[in-house]
Scaffold this motif. Sequence first.
Motif, PDB file in Angstrom:
ATOM      1  N   TYR A 151     -41.522 -78.862  32.917  1.00  0.00           N
ATOM      2  CA  TYR A 151     -42.505 -79.033  31.906  1.00  0.00           C
ATOM      3  C   TYR A 151     -43.852 -79.503  32.624  1.00  0.00           C
ATOM      4  O   TYR A 151     -44.770 -79.122  32.611  1.00  0.00           O
ATOM      5  N   VAL A 152     -43.323 -80.698  33.482  1.00  0.00           N
ATOM      6  CA  VAL A 152     -44.470 -81.298  34.106  1.00  0.00           C
ATOM      7  C   VAL A 152     -45.196 -80.393  35.279  1.00  0.00           C
ATOM      8  O   VAL A 152     -46.340 -80.223  35.592  1.00  0.00           O
ATOM      9  N   VAL A 153     -44.154 -79.930  35.942  1.00  0.00           N
ATOM     10  CA  VAL A 153     -44.460 -78.989  37.300  1.00  0.00           C
ATOM     11  C   VAL A 153     -45.419 -77.845  36.692  1.00  0.00           C
ATOM     12  O   VAL A 153     -46.531 -77.482  37.262  1.00  0.00           O
ATOM     13  N   ALA A 154     -45.133 -77.300  35.265  1.00  0.00           N
ATOM     14  CA  ALA A 154     -46.158 -76.271  34.839  1.00  0.00           C
ATOM     15  C   ALA A 154     -47.643 -76.581  34.591  1.00  0.00           C
ATOM     16  O   ALA A 154     -48.117 -75.912  34.436  1.00  0.00           O
ATOM     17  N   ARG A 155     -47.460 -78.135  34.092  1.00  0.00           N
ATOM     18  CA  ARG A 155     -48.815 -78.440  33.707  1.00  0.00           C
ATOM     19  C   ARG A 155     -49.759 -78.663  34.948  1.00  0.00           C
ATOM     20  O   ARG A 155     -51.050 -78.645  34.854  1.00  0.00           O
ATOM     21  N   LEU A 156     -49.086 -78.869  36.195  1.00  0.00           N
ATOM     22  CA  LEU A 156     -49.736 -79.212  37.527  1.00  0.00           C
ATOM     23  C   LEU A 156     -49.778 -77.937  38.396  1.00  0.00           C
ATOM     24  O   LEU A 156     -50.879 -77.962  39.021  1.00  0.00           O
ATOM     25  N   LYS A 170     -48.789 -70.639  37.330  1.00  0.00           N
ATOM     26  CA  LYS A 170     -47.886 -69.594  37.473  1.00  0.00           C
ATOM     27  C   LYS A 170     -47.974 -68.994  38.821  1.00  0.00           C
ATOM     28  O   LYS A 170     -48.846 -68.590  39.496  1.00  0.00           O
ATOM     29  N   GLY A 171     -46.530 -68.403  39.336  1.00  0.00           N
ATOM     30  CA  GLY A 171     -46.501 -67.884  40.541  1.00  0.00           C
ATOM     31  C   GLY A 171     -45.351 -68.128  41.472  1.00  0.00           C
ATOM     32  O   GLY A 171     -44.363 -68.958  40.899  1.00  0.00           O
ATOM     33  N   ILE A 172     -45.383 -67.898  42.720  1.00  0.00           N
ATOM     34  CA  ILE A 172     -44.539 -68.207  43.753  1.00  0.00           C
ATOM     35  C   ILE A 172     -44.249 -69.640  43.791  1.00  0.00           C
ATOM     36  O   ILE A 172     -43.129 -70.338  43.867  1.00  0.00           O
ATOM     37  N   ARG A 173     -45.245 -70.528  43.867  1.00  0.00           N
ATOM     38  CA  ARG A 173     -45.204 -71.886  44.096  1.00  0.00           C
ATOM     39  C   ARG A 173     -44.437 -72.456  42.987  1.00  0.00           C
ATOM     40  O   ARG A 173     -43.636 -73.512  43.443  1.00  0.00           O
ATOM     41  N   ARG A 174     -44.678 -72.137  41.957  1.00  0.00           N
ATOM     42  CA  ARG A 174     -44.066 -72.782  40.785  1.00  0.00           C
ATOM     43  C   ARG A 174     -42.778 -72.463  40.745  1.00  0.00           C
ATOM     44  O   ARG A 174     -41.661 -73.446  40.683  1.00  0.00           O
ATOM     45  N   MET A 175     -42.345 -71.010  41.021  1.00  0.00           N
ATOM     46  CA  MET A 175     -40.977 -70.783  41.093  1.00  0.00           C
ATOM     47  C   MET A 175     -40.191 -71.657  42.088  1.00  0.00           C
ATOM     48  O   MET A 175     -38.880 -72.107  41.793  1.00  0.00           O
ATOM     49  N   ILE A 176     -40.649 -71.771  43.394  1.00  0.00           N
ATOM     50  CA  ILE A 176     -40.117 -72.664  44.680  1.00  0.00           C
ATOM     51  C   ILE A 176     -39.830 -74.109  44.068  1.00  0.00           C
ATOM     52  O   ILE A 176     -38.739 -74.379  44.266  1.00  0.00           O
ATOM     53  N   LEU A 177     -40.775 -74.546  43.229  1.00  0.00           N
ATOM     54  CA  LEU A 177     -40.365 -75.856  42.819  1.00  0.00           C
ATOM     55  C   LEU A 177     -39.434 -75.878  41.672  1.00  0.00           C
ATOM     56  O   LEU A 177     -38.739 -77.122  41.397  1.00  0.00           O
ATOM     57  N   PHE A 178     -39.063 -74.756  41.102  1.00  0.00           N
ATOM     58  CA  PHE A 178     -38.042 -74.820  40.049  1.00  0.00           C
ATOM     59  C   PHE A 178     -36.735 -74.464  40.773  1.00  0.00           C
ATOM     60  O   PHE A 178     -35.676 -74.788  39.882  1.00  0.00           O
ATOM     61  N   LEU A 196     -30.591 -74.374  40.512  1.00  0.00           N
ATOM     62  CA  LEU A 196     -29.302 -74.634  41.308  1.00  0.00           C
ATOM     63  C   LEU A 196     -28.608 -75.712  40.448  1.00  0.00           C
ATOM     64  O   LEU A 196     -27.332 -75.357  40.265  1.00  0.00           O
ATOM     65  N   TYR A 197     -29.039 -76.605  39.765  1.00  0.00           N
ATOM     66  CA  TYR A 197     -28.254 -77.615  39.237  1.00  0.00           C
ATOM     67  C   TYR A 197     -27.561 -76.727  37.707  1.00  0.00           C
ATOM     68  O   TYR A 197     -26.655 -77.178  37.312  1.00  0.00           O
ATOM     69  N   PHE A 198     -28.673 -76.005  37.164  1.00  0.00           N
ATOM     70  CA  PHE A 198     -27.990 -75.338  35.978  1.00  0.00           C
ATOM     71  C   PHE A 198     -26.922 -74.200  36.504  1.00  0.00           C
ATOM     72  O   PHE A 198     -25.896 -74.096  35.510  1.00  0.00           O
ATOM     73  N   PHE A 199     -26.731 -73.713  37.541  1.00  0.00           N
ATOM     74  CA  PHE A 199     -25.790 -73.100  37.756  1.00  0.00           C
ATOM     75  C   PHE A 199     -24.659 -73.704  38.320  1.00  0.00           C
ATOM     76  O   PHE A 199     -23.192 -73.465  37.933  1.00  0.00           O
ATOM     77  N   ILE A 200     -24.420 -75.078  38.699  1.00  0.00           N
ATOM     78  CA  ILE A 200     -23.345 -75.795  38.906  1.00  0.00           C
ATOM     79  C   ILE A 200     -22.856 -76.783  37.897  1.00  0.00           C
ATOM     80  O   ILE A 200     -21.953 -77.347  37.813  1.00  0.00           O
ATOM     81  N   LEU A 242     -38.934 -66.670  34.039  1.00  0.00           N
ATOM     82  CA  LEU A 242     -39.586 -65.938  33.458  1.00  0.00           C
ATOM     83  C   LEU A 242     -40.903 -67.140  33.381  1.00  0.00           C
ATOM     84  O   LEU A 242     -42.093 -66.777  33.573  1.00  0.00           O
ATOM     85  N   PHE A 243     -40.789 -68.419  32.958  1.00  0.00           N
ATOM     86  CA  PHE A 243     -41.703 -69.309  32.774  1.00  0.00           C
ATOM     87  C   PHE A 243     -42.409 -69.559  34.044  1.00  0.00           C
ATOM     88  O   PHE A 243     -43.578 -70.005  34.318  1.00  0.00           O
ATOM     89  N   ALA A 244     -41.831 -69.421  35.265  1.00  0.00           N
ATOM     90  CA  ALA A 244     -42.360 -69.745  36.489  1.00  0.00           C
ATOM     91  C   ALA A 244     -43.495 -68.643  36.640  1.00  0.00           C
ATOM     92  O   ALA A 244     -44.544 -68.866  37.393  1.00  0.00           O
ATOM     93  N   PHE A 245     -43.317 -67.647  36.212  1.00  0.00           N
ATOM     94  CA  PHE A 245     -44.702 -66.544  36.300  1.00  0.00           C
ATOM     95  C   PHE A 245     -45.311 -66.392  34.923  1.00  0.00           C
ATOM     96  O   PHE A 245     -46.147 -65.319  34.782  1.00  0.00           O
ATOM     97  N   GLY A 246     -45.390 -67.333  34.414  1.00  0.00           N
ATOM     98  CA  GLY A 246     -46.075 -67.295  32.953  1.00  0.00           C
ATOM     99  C   GLY A 246     -45.717 -66.206  31.873  1.00  0.00           C
ATOM    100  O   GLY A 246     -46.549 -65.986  31.068  1.00  0.00           O
TER     101      GLY A 246
END
Length: 346
Positions: free
Chosen positions: A19-24, A27-35, A40-44, A72-76
């Motif tokens: 949520y914080v990353v999306a405010r800063l 949307k796009g590849i940079r946001r997805m990389i930060l996600f 990874l955590y959600f998969f394990i 999806l949110f990573a790309f708005g």
Amino acid sequence: MVSFISAWCLVIVSLCYTYVVARLVPKGIRRMILFIPVFLYFFIVPLSLSTIHSVGITAFFISWLANFKIFLFAFGRGPLASDSKPLALPIFLAVSCLPIKIHLNPKPTTSSYSHGGSSREGLLYYSIRAGLLLLLTKVYTYSSKLPNKAVLALYAIHIYLSLEIILSATATMVRAMSSLELETQFNKPYLATSLQEFWGRRWNLAVSGILRPTVYEPMVQLFSILGPNWSQATAVFATFVVSGLMHELLFFYMGGLMPDWKVMWFFLIHGFCTTVEIAMKKKVNGRWRLPTVVSRVLIFGFVMVTGLWLFLPVFKRGNMFERILEEYAYAGAVAAEIKSIITSLI
């Protein structure tokens, strides 16, 4: 329980991070990389849990639905994105990690879970299903005397009732806490007159709602060069492939089972048949159709036969229902102990 609470606390922290990353970050590849750490955590995270209910719920809500929503949110895009203003954090958290979708046209006087218009009717509807589920647990004591296919058919009923109760209860709880109108997750799937209707508009709409923007729509665009008919057919089949892979992953989490790919074949067959069905509908163009009753019997029969053959045996292979019944018994014993303590205090 401690592991479950700890895992979900970290899930909430991870979602606050997104949520914080999306405010800063736009949307796009940079946001997805930060996600990526969140993905990874959600998969394990299901691997840190032990009971089949906690593993199953966490794997479905977080490893599947939440990961797809965050992608999806990573790309708005998707249910977490808003064209006007960002969602409030509590609503963002609820929509992220729970299988709910905010209704676009809220109606304050009618609950989407009432199945008849009133809260009392909705309560009766789910009370009956809870009673049927309880009755099933009693029937399982005689499972050794029943044919194997009959036991698997009971599993099918159990799965439907459990999913409907869990998903509707979750959404109703969120609705009560947030005063939001929420769309239903099941729409009487036993009344489907086609596979397209069953999978797209009646069965577990949380899944079809997230697969549509993450798989189906991108595949239609990717294969648009083939023309609308072929691109749609490819997208439909690809959607079933992804659903099959995610179900294999869910069963790995719940039973520690290496895939034998029968579940995957179930979705491949349904994907192929749904694709053919859509093509035939376009060819016929409404000039001929089976009677509604006949269509319903054929679709229900096809789903049950393929389910008994390919989908449901995985529950027997992993002794999942035996574990479920053990957890029911343990929960009942704990509830009885708590009741006795309260009674003694009073």
